[in-house]
Write a protein that holds these residues in place. Structure first.
Motif, short mmCIF file in Angstrom:
data_model
loop_
_atom_site.label_atom_id
_atom_site.label_comp_id
_atom_site.label_asym_id
_atom_site.label_seq_id
_atom_site.Cartn_x
_atom_site.Cartn_y
_atom_site.Cartn_z
N ARG A 186 -2.79 -7.18 6.66
CA ARG A 186 -3.22 -8.04 5.36
C ARG A 186 -3.51 -9.45 5.75
N THR B 227 -7.01 0.73 11.67
CA THR B 227 -7.79 0.12 10.63
C THR B 227 -7.86 -1.28 10.83
N LEU B 228 -7.00 -1.97 10.92
CA LEU B 228 -7.17 -3.30 11.04
C LEU B 228 -7.58 -4.64 11.87
N ARG C 292 4.15 -3.94 7.16
CA ARG C 292 3.77 -4.42 8.41
C ARG C 292 1.91 -4.16 8.36
N ASP C 293 1.93 -3.05 6.97
CA ASP C 293 0.62 -3.31 6.58
C ASP C 293 0.46 -4.86 5.56
N ALA D 154 4.59 -0.14 5.04
CA ALA D 154 4.15 -0.86 4.52
C ALA D 154 4.10 -2.35 3.91
N ASN E 1 1.09 -1.09 -0.46
CA ASN E 1 0.33 -0.12 -0.15
C ASN E 1 0.88 1.42 -0.44
N ILE F 266 -2.34 2.18 10.91
CA ILE F 266 -2.76 0.17 10.06
C ILE F 266 -3.42 -0.45 11.61
N TYR G 56 1.65 4.77 2.64
CA TYR G 56 2.02 4.62 4.07
C TYR G 56 3.70 4.51 3.28
N GLU H 251 2.12 5.81 11.32
CA GLU H 251 1.94 5.05 10.70
C GLU H 251 1.59 3.89 10.84
N SER H 252 2.29 3.11 11.79
CA SER H 252 1.97 1.93 12.41
C SER H 252 0.90 1.70 13.13
#
Length: 285
Positions: free
Chosen positions: A184, A228-229, A179-180, A177, A170, A225, A173, A221-222
């Motif tokens: 996911r 969000t998740l 980590r994302d 990204a 993604n 994430i 980020y 950012e972390s």
């Protein structure tokens, strides 16, 4: 003489920006893999220090990505790859010569989507400092909820089909990204497997890493994430994280003694590997 094309294959992408001083070691580690056909793509963002000359000397395919987001460069490279297994590595880290054989064999045997192993950490000159033991596969979601995924990107490979299904990294980020992507993958019920035994890769610690220079932005950012998740962590999740820390006590002690010995004075660092986040291994870019 056996043809390497008859063996297992994997594609690796290396994002670069003025990486001439360290890129040779990274490329050597990929070209030295045993019984593996490793296809390498370097995605450069305007180096002016001879990085592209290094690539030419190694006969490495190069692509261009606009500077500013390492994960954009990684996506550009990975979209060019057609092998079953994929990976990416920073331009100053390296793999041990038997690592990809072990990772792919283990991944195929377990029908995994993502395989990860043990990472060694070195100083800026490549001197060994310490290792850490990643969480078990059934601990990853709990660890993620508490803010520490615990997987070193350098030791990780993933299936092309998973990369396509998750639509890559993604690019919203800039620092987390990876980590994302792994979180996911966890949410999508991707199969993770851990490769036990010897270390797989080396992560070089130095002050020019994004994780050192932009640590606050990385934390923001972390946190985004995570919010969000996942839902907020439970007491069970925090217990899993504590268990993981306890399992790494020998590595904490080794880090303390090794860093103190190399620096010539007592050295104590706040995190598992000297200030960088285990879940985000971004370098200067």
């Amino acid at each position: 003489m056996k043809n390497k094309d008859n063996f297992m294959s994997i594609s690796y992408v290396i994002p670069t920006l003025n990486s001439a001083s360290t890129l040779d070691m990274t490329l050597l580690s990929l070209r030295s893999q045993k019984d593996i056909n490793v296809k390498v793509i370097v995605v450069d963002s305007g180096s002016t220090d001879g990085t592209l000359d290094v690539c030419k000397r190694w006969n490495i395919k190069t692509l261009y990505a606009e500077p500013g987001n390492m994960y954009r460069a990684i996506n550009i490279g990975l979209r060019e790859c057609d092998t079953e297994w994929l990976g990416y590595i920073n331009s100053d880290d390296w793999l041990y010569s038997d690592s990809l054989t072990r990772l792919i064999t283990h991944g195929n045997a377990s029908n995994a989507d993502i395989v990860y192993g043990i990472c060694d950490f070195t100083d800026v000159h490549g001197r060994f400092m310490y290792s850490f033991t990643p969480p078990k596969c059934n601990q990853l979601i709990s660890m993620s909820k508490t803010g520490v995924l615990g997987i070193a990107q350098q030791t990780t490979i993933f299936r092309n089909r998973l990369y396509q299904r998750l639509k890559g990294f993604n690019e919203e980020y800039y620092f987390a990204a990876d980590r994302d992507f792994y979180m996911r993958a966890l949410q999508s019920n991707a199969i993770f497997t851990f490769l036990p035994g010897s270390s797989v890769a080396c992560f070089r610690l130095h002050r020019n890493q994004l994780s050192q220079k932009k640590s606050e932005l990385m934390r923001v950012e972390s946190k985004k994430i995570n919010t969000t998740l996942f839902k907020s962590p439970s007491y069970y999740d925090w217990a899993i994280r504590m268990q993981w820390h306890l399992s790494n006590l020998p590595h904490y002690l080794l880090r303390f003694f090794r860093q103190s010995m190399l620096s010539g004075e007592i050295t104590v660092t706040k995190s598992m590997h000297g200030g960088t986040h285990l879940e985000t291994q971004s370098k200067a870019f």
